[in-house]
Design an enzyme around this catalytic site. Sequence first.
Site, PDB file in Angstrom:
ATOM      1  N   ARG A  68      16.212  33.673 -21.487  1.00 37.41           N
ATOM      2  CA  ARG A  68      15.392  34.549 -20.637  1.00 37.41           C
ATOM      3  C   ARG A  68      14.179  35.096 -21.397  1.00 37.41           C
ATOM      4  O   ARG A  68      13.153  35.379 -20.781  1.00 37.41           O
ATOM      5  CB  ARG A  68      16.238  35.701 -20.083  1.00 37.41           C
ATOM      6  CG  ARG A  68      17.112  35.261 -18.924  1.00 37.41           C
ATOM      7  CD  ARG A  68      17.965  36.399 -18.412  1.00 37.41           C
ATOM      8  NE  ARG A  68      18.518  36.089 -17.099  1.00 37.41           N
ATOM      9  CZ  ARG A  68      19.334  36.892 -16.429  1.00 37.41           C
ATOM     10  NH1 ARG A  68      19.711  38.047 -16.955  1.00 37.41           N
ATOM     11  NH2 ARG A  68      19.783  36.545 -15.238  1.00 37.41           N
ATOM     12  N   GLY A  81      22.536  36.275  -9.642  1.00 32.11           N
ATOM     13  CA  GLY A  81      22.568  36.751  -8.259  1.00 32.11           C
ATOM     14  C   GLY A  81      21.243  36.559  -7.526  1.00 32.11           C
ATOM     15  O   GLY A  81      21.231  36.223  -6.340  1.00 32.11           O
ATOM     16  N   GLY A  92      24.776  32.471 -13.671  1.00 36.43           N
ATOM     17  CA  GLY A  92      24.901  32.776 -15.098  1.00 36.43           C
ATOM     18  C   GLY A  92      25.925  31.892 -15.782  1.00 36.43           C
ATOM     19  O   GLY A  92      25.642  31.239 -16.794  1.00 36.43           O
ATOM     20  N   LYS A 144      35.185  33.443  -7.628  1.00 35.22           N
ATOM     21  CA  LYS A 144      35.361  34.481  -6.602  1.00 35.22           C
ATOM     22  C   LYS A 144      34.895  34.005  -5.231  1.00 35.22           C
ATOM     23  O   LYS A 144      33.720  33.966  -4.922  1.00 35.22           O
ATOM     24  CB  LYS A 144      34.614  35.748  -7.014  1.00 35.22           C
ATOM     25  CG  LYS A 144      35.307  36.462  -8.159  1.00 35.22           C
ATOM     26  CD  LYS A 144      34.691  37.831  -8.406  1.00 35.22           C
ATOM     27  CE  LYS A 144      34.609  38.125  -9.892  1.00 35.22           C
ATOM     28  NZ  LYS A 144      33.247  38.077 -10.416  1.00 35.22           N
TER      29      LYS A 144
HETATM   30  P1  ADP Z   1      28.155  31.671 -11.690  1.00 35.21           P
HETATM   31  O1  ADP Z   1      28.174  32.866 -12.599  1.00 35.21           O
HETATM   32  O2  ADP Z   1      27.405  30.526 -12.293  1.00 35.21           O
HETATM   33  O3  ADP Z   1      27.711  31.989 -10.290  1.00 35.21           O
HETATM   34  P2  ADP Z   1      30.967  31.936 -11.067  1.00 35.21           P
HETATM   35  O4  ADP Z   1      30.914  33.335 -11.623  1.00 35.21           O
HETATM   36  O5  ADP Z   1      31.199  31.773  -9.620  1.00 35.21           O
HETATM   37  O6  ADP Z   1      29.662  31.132 -11.551  1.00 35.21           O
HETATM   38  O7  ADP Z   1      32.153  31.125 -11.722  1.00 35.21           O
HETATM   39  C1  ADP Z   1      32.393  31.194 -13.052  1.00 35.21           C
HETATM   40  C2  ADP Z   1      33.764  30.898 -13.492  1.00 35.21           C
HETATM   41  O8  ADP Z   1      34.584  30.190 -12.575  1.00 35.21           O
HETATM   42  C3  ADP Z   1      33.699  30.049 -14.741  1.00 35.21           C
HETATM   43  O9  ADP Z   1      33.983  30.824 -15.838  1.00 35.21           O
HETATM   44  C4  ADP Z   1      34.719  28.907 -14.443  1.00 35.21           C
HETATM   45  O10 ADP Z   1      35.360  28.507 -15.565  1.00 35.21           O
HETATM   46  C5  ADP Z   1      35.560  29.551 -13.398  1.00 35.21           C
HETATM   47  N1  ADP Z   1      36.455  28.689 -12.610  1.00 35.21           N
HETATM   48  C6  ADP Z   1      36.239  27.599 -11.892  1.00 35.21           C
HETATM   49  N2  ADP Z   1      37.386  27.131 -11.369  1.00 35.21           N
HETATM   50  C7  ADP Z   1      38.333  27.979 -11.761  1.00 35.21           C
HETATM   51  C8  ADP Z   1      39.733  28.051 -11.554  1.00 35.21           C
HETATM   52  N3  ADP Z   1      40.361  27.134 -10.861  1.00 35.21           N
HETATM   53  N4  ADP Z   1      40.381  29.110 -12.080  1.00 35.21           N
HETATM   54  C9  ADP Z   1      39.735  30.031 -12.803  1.00 35.21           C
HETATM   55  N5  ADP Z   1      38.438  30.011 -13.047  1.00 35.21           N
HETATM   56  C10 ADP Z   1      37.738  28.998 -12.539  1.00 35.21           C
HETATM   57  C1  3PG Z   2      21.480  39.364 -13.972  1.00 36.77           C
HETATM   58  O1  3PG Z   2      21.848  39.138 -15.129  1.00 36.77           O
HETATM   59  O2  3PG Z   2      21.959  38.788 -12.970  1.00 36.77           O
HETATM   60  C2  3PG Z   2      20.335  40.311 -13.780  1.00 36.77           C
HETATM   61  O3  3PG Z   2      19.828  40.755 -15.007  1.00 36.77           O
HETATM   62  C3  3PG Z   2      20.711  41.476 -12.868  1.00 36.77           C
HETATM   63  O4  3PG Z   2      21.690  42.269 -13.461  1.00 36.77           O
HETATM   64  P1  3PG Z   2      22.582  43.239 -12.543  1.00 36.77           P
HETATM   65  O5  3PG Z   2      23.516  42.359 -11.780  1.00 36.77           O
HETATM   66  O6  3PG Z   2      23.300  44.165 -13.504  1.00 36.77           O
HETATM   67  O7  3PG Z   2      21.652  43.978 -11.628  1.00 36.77           O
END
Ligand code: ADP
Ligand code: 3PG
Length: 393
Positions: free
Chosen positions: A38, A373, A350, A199
Amino acid sequence: MPGKRSVTEASVKGRRVLVRVDFNVPQHPDGSVADDRRIVEALPTLKHLEAAGAKTILLSHLGRPDGRRDPKFSLRPVVHRLSALLGQPVPLADDIVGIHAIEGVTRLASGGFLMLENLRFHPGEESNDPAFAAQLARLGDLFVEEAFGAVHRAHASTVGVPKRLPSYAGLLVEKEIRALTPLVHGAEKPYVAMMGGAKVADKLPLLASFLGRVDTLLIGGALAFPFLAADGANLGATGVELGLEGVVQEFRDAARSAGTALQFPTDLVYEPADGGDGVVATGTDLPAGAKAFDIGPATRASFLKALAGSKTVFWNGPLGLAEDPRFAAGTREVLAGLAGIPGFHVSAGGDSARVAEALGVGGAFQFVSTGGGAALEFVQGAALPGLVVLPDA
Ligand code: ADP
Ligand code: 3PG
Ligand code: MG
Protein backbone atom coordinates in the site's frame (compact mmCIF):
# COMPACT_ATOMS: atom_id res chain seq x y z
CA MET A 1 -18.19 5.03 -12.86
CA PRO A 2 -16.94 8.31 -14.38
CA GLY A 3 -13.33 9.31 -13.90
CA LYS A 4 -12.45 11.73 -11.13
CA ARG A 5 -10.58 15.02 -11.42
CA SER A 6 -6.92 14.00 -11.31
CA VAL A 7 -4.10 15.19 -9.08
CA THR A 8 -2.15 15.77 -12.30
CA GLU A 9 -4.50 18.71 -13.01
CA ALA A 10 -3.92 20.44 -9.67
CA SER A 11 -1.52 23.34 -9.46
CA VAL A 12 0.39 22.49 -6.32
CA LYS A 13 3.67 24.42 -6.45
CA GLY A 14 4.41 25.83 -3.01
CA ARG A 15 0.93 24.86 -1.78
CA ARG A 16 0.00 22.67 1.18
CA VAL A 17 -1.52 19.45 -0.14
CA LEU A 18 -3.31 17.08 2.25
CA VAL A 19 -3.03 13.54 0.89
CA ARG A 20 -5.19 10.82 2.45
CA VAL A 21 -3.34 7.52 2.03
CA ASP A 22 -4.25 4.05 3.27
CA PHE A 23 -1.09 2.98 5.07
CA ASN A 24 -3.08 0.53 7.19
CA VAL A 25 -0.51 -2.18 6.48
CA PRO A 26 0.16 -5.60 8.01
CA GLN A 27 2.83 -5.41 10.75
CA HIS A 28 5.24 -7.86 12.39
CA PRO A 29 4.84 -8.36 16.16
CA ASP A 30 7.58 -5.74 16.74
CA GLY A 31 5.54 -3.23 14.73
CA SER A 32 7.73 -3.18 11.62
CA VAL A 33 5.97 -3.20 8.26
CA ALA A 34 5.30 -6.76 7.04
CA ASP A 35 3.87 -5.85 3.62
CA ASP A 36 4.56 -2.43 2.11
CA ARG A 37 2.43 -2.76 -1.01
CA ARG A 38 0.00 0.00 0.00
CA ILE A 39 2.96 2.35 0.55
CA VAL A 40 4.69 1.40 -2.70
CA GLU A 41 1.45 1.88 -4.68
CA ALA A 42 1.11 5.46 -3.39
CA LEU A 43 4.65 6.43 -4.45
CA PRO A 44 3.81 7.66 -7.98
CA THR A 45 1.46 10.30 -6.53
CA LEU A 46 3.96 11.26 -3.83
CA LYS A 47 6.81 11.55 -6.35
CA HIS A 48 4.58 13.63 -8.60
CA LEU A 49 3.84 16.05 -5.76
CA GLU A 50 7.50 16.18 -4.77
CA ALA A 51 8.60 16.98 -8.33
CA ALA A 52 5.84 19.58 -8.69
CA GLY A 53 7.05 21.40 -5.56
CA ALA A 54 4.08 20.69 -3.27
CA LYS A 55 4.24 20.74 0.51
CA THR A 56 2.75 17.30 1.13
CA ILE A 57 0.96 16.42 4.37
CA LEU A 58 0.11 12.72 4.66
CA LEU A 59 -2.97 11.46 6.53
CA SER A 60 -3.64 7.80 7.35
CA HIS A 61 -5.22 5.49 9.84
CA LEU A 62 -3.58 2.30 11.14
CA GLY A 63 -5.63 -0.42 12.78
CA ARG A 64 -8.60 0.38 14.98
CA PRO A 65 -7.44 2.31 18.08
CA ASP A 66 -11.04 3.53 18.61
CA GLY A 67 -10.46 7.23 19.07
CA ARG A 68 -7.74 6.92 21.71
CA ARG A 69 -3.99 7.44 21.46
CA ASP A 70 -2.33 4.02 21.69
CA PRO A 71 1.41 3.63 20.96
CA LYS A 72 0.74 0.15 19.51
CA PHE A 73 -0.95 1.89 16.57
CA SER A 74 1.61 4.65 15.99
CA LEU A 75 2.50 5.37 12.35
CA ARG A 76 6.21 5.52 13.36
CA PRO A 77 7.15 2.16 11.69
CA VAL A 78 5.23 3.18 8.56
CA VAL A 79 7.05 6.50 8.31
CA HIS A 80 10.33 4.62 8.69
CA ARG A 81 9.56 2.46 5.64
CA LEU A 82 8.12 5.38 3.69
CA SER A 83 11.29 7.44 4.24
CA ALA A 84 13.41 4.61 2.87
CA LEU A 85 11.18 4.21 -0.18
CA LEU A 86 11.03 7.96 -0.90
CA GLY A 87 14.74 8.50 -0.30
CA GLN A 88 14.08 11.42 2.02
CA PRO A 89 13.29 11.51 5.73
CA VAL A 90 9.58 12.07 6.41
CA PRO A 91 8.99 13.62 9.83
CA LEU A 92 6.04 12.32 11.88
CA ALA A 93 4.03 14.91 13.81
CA ASP A 94 3.22 13.62 17.26
CA ASP A 95 -0.42 14.69 16.94
CA ILE A 96 -3.06 15.25 14.26
CA VAL A 97 -4.46 18.77 14.55
CA GLY A 98 -2.44 19.96 17.56
CA ILE A 99 0.64 22.08 18.03
CA HIS A 100 3.08 19.51 16.55
CA ALA A 101 1.06 19.19 13.35
CA ILE A 102 0.72 22.97 12.98
CA GLU A 103 4.44 23.53 13.59
CA GLY A 104 5.37 20.72 11.21
CA VAL A 105 3.25 22.19 8.44
CA THR A 106 4.79 25.65 9.00
CA ARG A 107 8.28 24.20 8.62
CA LEU A 108 7.44 22.25 5.42
CA ALA A 109 9.52 23.16 2.37
CA SER A 110 8.35 22.79 -1.23
CA GLY A 111 8.95 19.19 -2.33
CA GLY A 112 8.91 18.03 1.30
CA PHE A 113 6.69 15.68 3.31
CA LEU A 114 5.15 15.54 6.74
CA MET A 115 3.05 12.68 8.12
CA LEU A 116 0.50 13.25 10.88
CA GLU A 117 -0.09 10.61 13.59
CA ASN A 118 -2.80 7.98 13.24
CA LEU A 119 -6.09 9.73 12.40
CA ARG A 120 -8.02 7.24 14.53
CA PHE A 121 -6.28 8.47 17.70
CA HIS A 122 -8.91 11.24 17.48
CA PRO A 123 -12.57 10.32 18.11
CA GLY A 124 -13.63 12.87 15.47
CA GLU A 125 -12.17 10.85 12.60
CA GLU A 126 -14.60 7.94 12.50
CA SER A 127 -17.59 10.07 13.57
CA ASN A 128 -16.76 12.61 10.83
CA ASP A 129 -16.98 15.34 13.46
CA PRO A 130 -17.35 18.72 11.69
CA ALA A 131 -15.01 20.55 14.08
CA PHE A 132 -12.27 17.94 13.60
CA ALA A 133 -12.72 17.91 9.82
CA ALA A 134 -12.48 21.73 9.76
CA GLN A 135 -9.28 21.67 11.84
CA LEU A 136 -7.77 19.08 9.49
CA ALA A 137 -8.82 21.03 6.42
CA ARG A 138 -7.18 24.21 7.77
CA LEU A 139 -3.79 22.45 7.56
CA GLY A 140 -3.98 22.33 3.75
CA ASP A 141 -4.92 24.28 0.63
CA LEU A 142 -5.93 21.23 -1.46
CA PHE A 143 -6.91 17.62 -0.84
CA VAL A 144 -5.86 14.48 -2.72
CA GLU A 145 -7.68 11.17 -2.13
CA GLU A 146 -5.16 8.35 -2.54
CA ALA A 147 -6.56 5.95 0.10
CA PHE A 148 -8.55 3.62 -2.15
CA GLY A 149 -8.75 1.06 0.69
CA ALA A 150 -10.63 3.58 2.86
CA VAL A 151 -13.08 5.21 0.40
CA HIS A 152 -15.95 3.05 1.70
CA ARG A 153 -15.66 4.88 5.04
CA ALA A 154 -17.51 8.19 5.57
CA HIS A 155 -14.92 9.58 7.98
CA ALA A 156 -13.56 13.09 8.57
CA SER A 157 -10.48 12.48 6.40
CA THR A 158 -12.36 10.77 3.56
CA VAL A 159 -15.51 12.93 3.40
CA GLY A 160 -15.29 15.88 5.81
CA VAL A 161 -12.03 17.28 4.44
CA PRO A 162 -12.77 16.88 0.70
CA LYS A 163 -16.08 18.68 1.31
CA ARG A 164 -14.09 21.66 2.59
CA LEU A 165 -11.18 21.84 0.10
CA PRO A 166 -10.65 21.65 -3.67
CA SER A 167 -10.19 17.90 -4.11
CA TYR A 168 -8.55 15.54 -6.56
CA ALA A 169 -8.10 11.79 -7.06
CA GLY A 170 -4.60 10.39 -6.66
CA LEU A 171 -3.02 8.13 -9.26
CA LEU A 172 -3.69 4.92 -7.30
CA VAL A 173 -7.36 5.80 -6.86
CA GLU A 174 -7.59 6.47 -10.61
CA LYS A 175 -5.89 3.15 -11.38
CA GLU A 176 -8.25 1.24 -9.06
CA ILE A 177 -11.34 2.87 -10.61
CA ARG A 178 -10.09 2.06 -14.12
CA ALA A 179 -9.36 -1.58 -13.27
CA LEU A 180 -12.46 -2.31 -11.20
CA THR A 181 -15.11 -0.49 -13.27
CA PRO A 182 -15.25 -3.21 -15.98
CA LEU A 183 -16.16 -5.73 -13.26
CA VAL A 184 -19.28 -3.70 -12.47
CA HIS A 185 -20.39 -2.99 -16.03
CA GLY A 186 -19.09 -3.66 -19.49
CA ALA A 187 -17.04 -6.76 -18.64
CA GLU A 188 -15.89 -8.81 -21.60
CA LYS A 189 -17.90 -12.02 -21.57
CA PRO A 190 -17.80 -14.78 -20.55
CA TYR A 191 -17.35 -13.30 -17.06
CA VAL A 192 -16.64 -15.72 -14.20
CA ALA A 193 -16.53 -14.81 -10.50
CA MET A 194 -14.81 -17.19 -8.09
CA MET A 195 -15.57 -16.70 -4.41
CA GLY A 196 -14.29 -18.42 -1.30
CA GLY A 197 -13.27 -17.39 2.19
CA ALA A 198 -14.69 -17.95 5.58
CA LYS A 199 -17.54 -15.64 6.60
CA VAL A 200 -20.61 -16.49 4.57
CA ALA A 201 -22.97 -13.87 5.97
CA ASP A 202 -20.42 -11.11 5.13
CA LYS A 203 -20.04 -12.28 1.55
CA LEU A 204 -23.70 -12.89 0.68
CA PRO A 205 -24.38 -9.35 -0.58
CA LEU A 206 -21.40 -9.57 -2.93
CA LEU A 207 -22.46 -13.04 -4.11
CA ALA A 208 -25.98 -11.78 -4.75
CA SER A 209 -24.70 -8.75 -6.67
CA PHE A 210 -23.07 -11.08 -9.21
CA LEU A 211 -26.35 -12.72 -10.23
CA GLY A 212 -27.23 -11.63 -13.74
CA ARG A 213 -23.89 -9.86 -14.12
CA VAL A 214 -21.59 -12.88 -14.40
CA ASP A 215 -22.08 -15.96 -16.55
CA THR A 216 -20.75 -18.37 -13.96
CA LEU A 217 -20.24 -18.10 -10.21
CA LEU A 218 -17.81 -20.60 -8.66
CA ILE A 219 -18.23 -20.99 -4.91
CA GLY A 220 -15.57 -22.64 -2.75
CA GLY A 221 -14.06 -22.22 0.72
CA ALA A 222 -16.27 -22.25 3.77
CA LEU A 223 -18.69 -20.16 1.67
CA ALA A 224 -19.80 -23.37 -0.07
CA PHE A 225 -20.67 -25.33 3.07
CA PRO A 226 -24.16 -23.93 3.76
CA PHE A 227 -25.07 -24.67 0.12
CA LEU A 228 -23.74 -28.24 0.33
CA ALA A 229 -25.47 -28.77 3.69
CA ALA A 230 -28.77 -27.52 2.24
CA ASP A 231 -28.35 -30.15 -0.50
CA GLY A 232 -28.18 -32.83 2.16
CA ALA A 233 -24.40 -33.36 2.23
CA ASN A 234 -23.11 -34.92 5.45
CA LEU A 235 -20.25 -32.61 6.39
CA GLY A 236 -19.27 -34.42 9.61
CA ALA A 237 -17.88 -31.98 12.19
CA THR A 238 -17.22 -29.19 9.67
CA GLY A 239 -18.04 -25.72 10.95
CA VAL A 240 -21.06 -24.65 8.88
CA GLU A 241 -22.62 -21.23 9.37
CA LEU A 242 -26.11 -21.89 10.67
CA GLY A 243 -29.44 -20.33 9.90
CA LEU A 244 -28.77 -19.81 6.19
CA GLU A 245 -30.98 -22.59 4.74
CA GLY A 246 -33.70 -20.19 3.56
CA VAL A 247 -31.22 -17.70 2.16
CA VAL A 248 -29.39 -20.44 0.26
CA GLN A 249 -32.59 -21.63 -1.41
CA GLU A 250 -33.60 -18.09 -2.36
CA PHE A 251 -30.14 -17.53 -3.77
CA ARG A 252 -30.37 -20.58 -6.02
CA ASP A 253 -33.79 -19.50 -7.29
CA ALA A 254 -32.50 -15.98 -7.99
CA ALA A 255 -29.50 -17.40 -9.89
CA ARG A 256 -31.78 -19.51 -12.04
CA SER A 257 -33.98 -16.58 -13.02
CA ALA A 258 -30.94 -14.34 -13.58
CA GLY A 259 -29.29 -16.88 -15.91
CA THR A 260 -26.12 -17.19 -13.81
CA ALA A 261 -24.73 -20.72 -13.53
CA LEU A 262 -23.64 -21.73 -10.03
CA GLN A 263 -20.90 -24.27 -9.40
CA PHE A 264 -20.13 -25.80 -6.01
CA PRO A 265 -17.52 -28.31 -4.82
CA THR A 266 -18.22 -31.90 -5.80
CA ASP A 267 -15.42 -33.31 -3.65
CA LEU A 268 -13.64 -32.12 -0.53
CA VAL A 269 -10.40 -32.46 1.41
CA TYR A 270 -10.97 -33.06 5.11
CA GLU A 271 -9.10 -33.43 8.37
CA PRO A 272 -9.98 -36.80 9.97
CA ALA A 273 -11.47 -36.87 13.46
CA ASP A 274 -8.09 -37.80 14.95
CA GLY A 275 -6.20 -35.11 13.01
CA GLY A 276 -3.28 -35.82 10.68
CA ASP A 277 -2.96 -35.36 6.92
CA GLY A 278 -5.76 -34.09 4.70
CA VAL A 279 -7.86 -36.83 3.09
CA VAL A 280 -9.80 -36.55 -0.19
CA ALA A 281 -13.48 -37.43 -0.03
CA THR A 282 -14.86 -38.47 -3.43
CA GLY A 283 -18.12 -36.62 -2.98
CA THR A 284 -19.44 -34.35 -0.29
CA ASP A 285 -20.21 -36.88 2.46
CA LEU A 286 -17.59 -37.06 5.21
CA PRO A 287 -16.94 -39.64 7.96
CA ALA A 288 -18.11 -38.83 11.48
CA GLY A 289 -15.92 -36.21 13.18
CA ALA A 290 -14.22 -35.11 9.91
CA LYS A 291 -13.83 -31.42 9.07
CA ALA A 292 -13.70 -30.15 5.47
CA PHE A 293 -11.09 -27.48 4.77
CA ASP A 294 -10.49 -27.54 1.00
CA ILE A 295 -11.97 -28.41 -2.37
CA GLY A 296 -10.90 -31.74 -3.88
CA PRO A 297 -9.16 -32.51 -7.21
CA ALA A 298 -12.38 -33.08 -9.18
CA THR A 299 -13.65 -29.64 -8.10
CA ARG A 300 -10.35 -27.99 -9.05
CA ALA A 301 -10.68 -29.50 -12.53
CA SER A 302 -14.30 -28.40 -12.95
CA PHE A 303 -13.55 -24.86 -11.71
CA LEU A 304 -10.62 -24.64 -14.14
CA LYS A 305 -12.84 -25.85 -16.96
CA ALA A 306 -15.27 -22.98 -16.26
CA LEU A 307 -12.39 -20.49 -16.06
CA ALA A 308 -10.77 -21.74 -19.26
CA GLY A 309 -13.51 -20.29 -21.47
CA SER A 310 -13.64 -16.90 -19.75
CA LYS A 311 -12.51 -13.41 -20.80
CA THR A 312 -12.99 -11.71 -17.42
CA VAL A 313 -12.37 -13.22 -13.96
CA PHE A 314 -12.95 -11.77 -10.51
CA TRP A 315 -11.57 -13.65 -7.51
CA ASN A 316 -12.11 -13.09 -3.80
CA GLY A 317 -11.59 -15.55 -0.96
CA PRO A 318 -9.30 -18.59 -0.76
CA LEU A 319 -10.95 -21.88 -1.83
CA GLY A 320 -9.70 -23.60 1.31
CA LEU A 321 -7.82 -22.94 4.54
CA ALA A 322 -4.81 -22.03 2.43
CA GLU A 323 -2.55 -20.98 5.33
CA ASP A 324 -2.37 -24.70 6.25
CA PRO A 325 -0.25 -26.61 3.70
CA ARG A 326 -2.63 -29.59 4.02
CA PHE A 327 -5.46 -27.45 2.64
CA ALA A 328 -3.68 -25.11 0.20
CA ALA A 329 -3.80 -27.26 -2.93
CA GLY A 330 -7.27 -26.17 -4.02
CA THR A 331 -6.41 -22.47 -4.11
CA ARG A 332 -2.86 -23.05 -5.38
CA GLU A 333 -3.77 -25.38 -8.26
CA VAL A 334 -6.75 -23.36 -9.47
CA LEU A 335 -4.78 -20.08 -9.44
CA ALA A 336 -1.77 -21.76 -11.08
CA GLY A 337 -4.09 -22.92 -13.86
CA LEU A 338 -5.70 -19.48 -14.09
CA ALA A 339 -2.26 -17.95 -14.74
CA GLY A 340 -2.17 -19.83 -18.05
CA ILE A 341 -5.61 -18.64 -19.19
CA PRO A 342 -5.71 -15.43 -21.25
CA GLY A 343 -8.07 -12.65 -20.17
CA PHE A 344 -8.46 -9.90 -17.58
CA HIS A 345 -8.15 -11.35 -14.06
CA VAL A 346 -8.66 -9.23 -10.95
CA SER A 347 -8.33 -10.14 -7.30
CA ALA A 348 -9.53 -8.18 -4.28
CA GLY A 349 -9.58 -8.77 -0.54
CA GLY A 350 -6.89 -8.51 2.11
CA ASP A 351 -6.46 -12.21 2.76
CA SER A 352 -6.83 -13.21 -0.88
CA ALA A 353 -3.88 -11.16 -2.17
CA ARG A 354 -1.67 -12.31 0.72
CA VAL A 355 -2.58 -15.98 0.20
CA ALA A 356 -1.99 -15.85 -3.59
CA GLU A 357 1.46 -14.30 -3.05
CA ALA A 358 2.37 -16.80 -0.32
CA LEU A 359 1.41 -19.70 -2.61
CA GLY A 360 3.51 -18.24 -5.44
CA VAL A 361 0.52 -17.78 -7.76
CA GLY A 362 0.09 -13.99 -7.59
CA GLY A 363 0.94 -13.95 -11.32
CA ALA A 364 -2.55 -15.23 -12.14
CA PHE A 365 -3.83 -11.62 -11.93
CA GLN A 366 -3.45 -8.62 -14.19
CA PHE A 367 -4.68 -6.44 -11.33
CA VAL A 368 -4.65 -6.87 -7.56
CA SER A 369 -6.64 -4.23 -5.70
CA THR A 370 -5.13 -2.51 -2.65
CA GLY A 371 -8.63 -2.38 -1.21
CA GLY A 372 -10.24 -5.00 1.02
CA GLY A 373 -13.78 -3.97 1.98
CA ALA A 374 -13.61 -0.95 -0.35
CA ALA A 375 -12.88 -3.07 -3.42
CA LEU A 376 -15.59 -5.58 -2.56
CA GLU A 377 -18.16 -2.78 -2.14
CA PHE A 378 -17.02 -1.16 -5.39
CA VAL A 379 -17.41 -4.43 -7.29
CA GLN A 380 -20.91 -4.78 -5.80
CA GLY A 381 -21.76 -1.52 -7.51
CA ALA A 382 -22.11 0.46 -4.27
CA ALA A 383 -21.62 4.24 -4.18
CA LEU A 384 -18.53 4.81 -2.03
CA PRO A 385 -18.69 8.00 0.06
CA GLY A 386 -14.99 8.82 -0.41
CA LEU A 387 -15.40 8.73 -4.20
CA VAL A 388 -18.84 10.33 -4.41
CA VAL A 389 -17.44 13.45 -2.71
CA LEU A 390 -14.70 13.94 -5.35
CA PRO A 391 -15.46 16.07 -8.43
CA ASP A 392 -15.75 14.17 -11.72
CA ALA A 393 -13.09 14.68 -14.37
P1 ADP B 1 -10.58 -11.63 1.99
O1 ADP B 1 -9.97 -11.00 3.21
O2 ADP B 1 -9.61 -11.71 0.86
O3 ADP B 1 -11.90 -11.01 1.59
P2 ADP B 1 -11.82 -13.74 3.53
O4 ADP B 1 -11.58 -12.92 4.77
O5 ADP B 1 -13.22 -13.95 3.11
O6 ADP B 1 -10.92 -13.16 2.34
O7 ADP B 1 -11.27 -15.21 3.72
C1 ADP B 1 -10.06 -15.43 4.30
C2 ADP B 1 -9.87 -16.74 4.93
O8 ADP B 1 -10.76 -17.77 4.55
C3 ADP B 1 -8.48 -17.24 4.59
O9 ADP B 1 -7.66 -17.08 5.68
C4 ADP B 1 -8.73 -18.71 4.16
O10 ADP B 1 -7.71 -19.52 4.51
C5 ADP B 1 -10.04 -18.98 4.81
N1 ADP B 1 -10.80 -20.17 4.38
C6 ADP B 1 -11.21 -20.58 3.20
N2 ADP B 1 -11.85 -21.76 3.29
C7 ADP B 1 -11.85 -22.06 4.59
C8 ADP B 1 -12.35 -23.16 5.34
N3 ADP B 1 -12.95 -24.16 4.75
N4 ADP B 1 -12.21 -23.10 6.68
C9 ADP B 1 -11.58 -22.08 7.27
N5 ADP B 1 -11.07 -21.04 6.62
C10 ADP B 1 -11.20 -21.03 5.30
C1 3PG C 1 -8.65 -1.87 5.13
O1 3PG C 1 -7.58 -2.35 5.49
O2 3PG C 1 -9.59 -2.54 4.64
C2 3PG C 1 -8.80 -0.38 5.21
O3 3PG C 1 -7.62 0.23 5.64
C3 3PG C 1 -10.00 0.03 6.06
O4 3PG C 1 -9.80 -0.34 7.39
P1 3PG C 1 -11.07 -0.46 8.37
O5 3PG C 1 -11.81 -1.69 7.95
O6 3PG C 1 -10.50 -0.56 9.77
O7 3PG C 1 -11.91 0.77 8.18
MG1 MG D 1 -10.42 -11.15 5.30
